[in-house]
Motif scaffolding. Sequence first.
Motif, PDB file in Angstrom:
ATOM      1  N   ARG A 101       0.818  -1.217   0.000  1.00  0.00           N
ATOM      2  CA  ARG A 101       0.000   0.000   0.000  1.00  0.00           C
ATOM      3  C   ARG A 101       0.854   1.270   0.000  1.00  0.00           C
ATOM      4  N   THR A 119       1.850   3.453  -1.979  1.00  0.00           N
ATOM      5  CA  THR A 119       1.620   4.033  -3.296  1.00  0.00           C
ATOM      6  C   THR A 119       1.447   5.541  -3.194  1.00  0.00           C
ATOM      7  N   ARG A 153      -3.165   4.927  -6.641  1.00  0.00           N
ATOM      8  CA  ARG A 153      -2.957   3.519  -6.298  1.00  0.00           C
ATOM      9  C   ARG A 153      -3.406   2.565  -7.405  1.00  0.00           C
ATOM     10  N   GLU A 169      -0.931   2.710 -10.323  1.00  0.00           N
ATOM     11  CA  GLU A 169       0.394   2.182 -10.006  1.00  0.00           C
ATOM     12  C   GLU A 169       0.368   0.671  -9.828  1.00  0.00           C
ATOM     13  N   ARG A 170      -0.681   0.158  -9.250  1.00  0.00           N
ATOM     14  CA  ARG A 170      -0.740  -1.291  -9.040  1.00  0.00           C
ATOM     15  C   ARG A 170      -1.012  -2.028 -10.346  1.00  0.00           C
ATOM     16  N   ASN A 226      -0.636  -8.151  -7.172  1.00  0.00           N
ATOM     17  CA  ASN A 226      -1.125  -7.184  -6.197  1.00  0.00           C
ATOM     18  C   ASN A 226      -1.415  -7.820  -4.851  1.00  0.00           C
ATOM     19  N   SER A 279      -6.671  -2.294  -0.312  1.00  0.00           N
ATOM     20  CA  SER A 279      -6.922  -1.286   0.712  1.00  0.00           C
ATOM     21  C   SER A 279      -7.116  -1.957   2.060  1.00  0.00           C
ATOM     22  N   THR A 305       6.571   0.754  -5.810  1.00  0.00           N
ATOM     23  CA  THR A 305       5.749   1.947  -6.030  1.00  0.00           C
ATOM     24  C   THR A 305       6.271   3.188  -5.319  1.00  0.00           C
ATOM     25  N   HIS A 306       7.004   3.027  -4.210  1.00  0.00           N
ATOM     26  CA  HIS A 306       7.441   4.242  -3.528  1.00  0.00           C
ATOM     27  C   HIS A 306       8.821   4.715  -3.962  1.00  0.00           C
TER      28      HIS A 306
END
Length: 296
Positions: A132, A134, A139, A142-143, A153, A157, A268-269
Amino acid sequence: MLTDDAITEVVQRALREDAPWGDVTSEALIPEEASATASVVAREAGVLAGTRVLLSVAREVDPLIEVTLRAADGDHFAPGQTLAELSGSARGILRAERIALNLLQRLSGIATLTSAYVAQTEGTRAQIVDTRKTTPGLRALERDAVVAGGGRNHRFSLSDAVLVKDNHLAILLAQGLTVTEALVDLKQRLSHTTRVEVEVDRLDQIEEVLAAGVDTIMLDNFGPDDLVEGVAQVAGRALVEASGGVNLGTVGRIAASGVDLISVGALTHSARALDLGLDIAIDVPAGRAPAGFAAV
């Protein structure tokens, strides 16, 4: 998970942010009837993601802009390769340019980094999954890019599944319950369709977690030898996820331990945006070109 509505919401918000009262430069400089052709060109190698976003940006700016895709999400591309072509209103293409490139570069960077992680796990059972961690508001996009890069994935959430972490357990244990009792009580209050994952950070926690019948156990920040021992201890009674300390230098050894899943927040980060460009040629009608411009 990526719906057309989710893409449209992001694109409309980005376009409003970028041109809240129009594009004053293009509107003052480019004749309204001028047309253009443009190519999205890779400046470096990578894996493509975000083609649906590109189509959405063009559609929102001007439905008459034609987009021809020359590659699909998940395709590997080389420097200099044309990924898409656009034709239509010059003003429209210029307005779409920055938002389309920002999103394509971001999403293709995620797909490219994910692909590099997946390559390091080849020959093992491990699957690379996201987290998570993101960009807020992006989100779903990106996922989807993670999937384009060959990853999978995790829960989307906090509403999708139970993931009991160390802070949750500390609060429960403060009430006088054992870990097993707390987890059994938890499962009794959940729908039978809700999956339960529990994080542990020591080998001696594994049995009391498994005794509750959880679906997945996360081995957090385990060293390589402890991962091997942890997988052997679980012995197929739950899926085993490795988390923490994962990078391109360590992921191969983590995968070799026998875990089922490796979660990587960096997908993602910390993904670097790829270098993509838009090469554009504007067709200004004869007699309408501003000073210094030539009609073509």
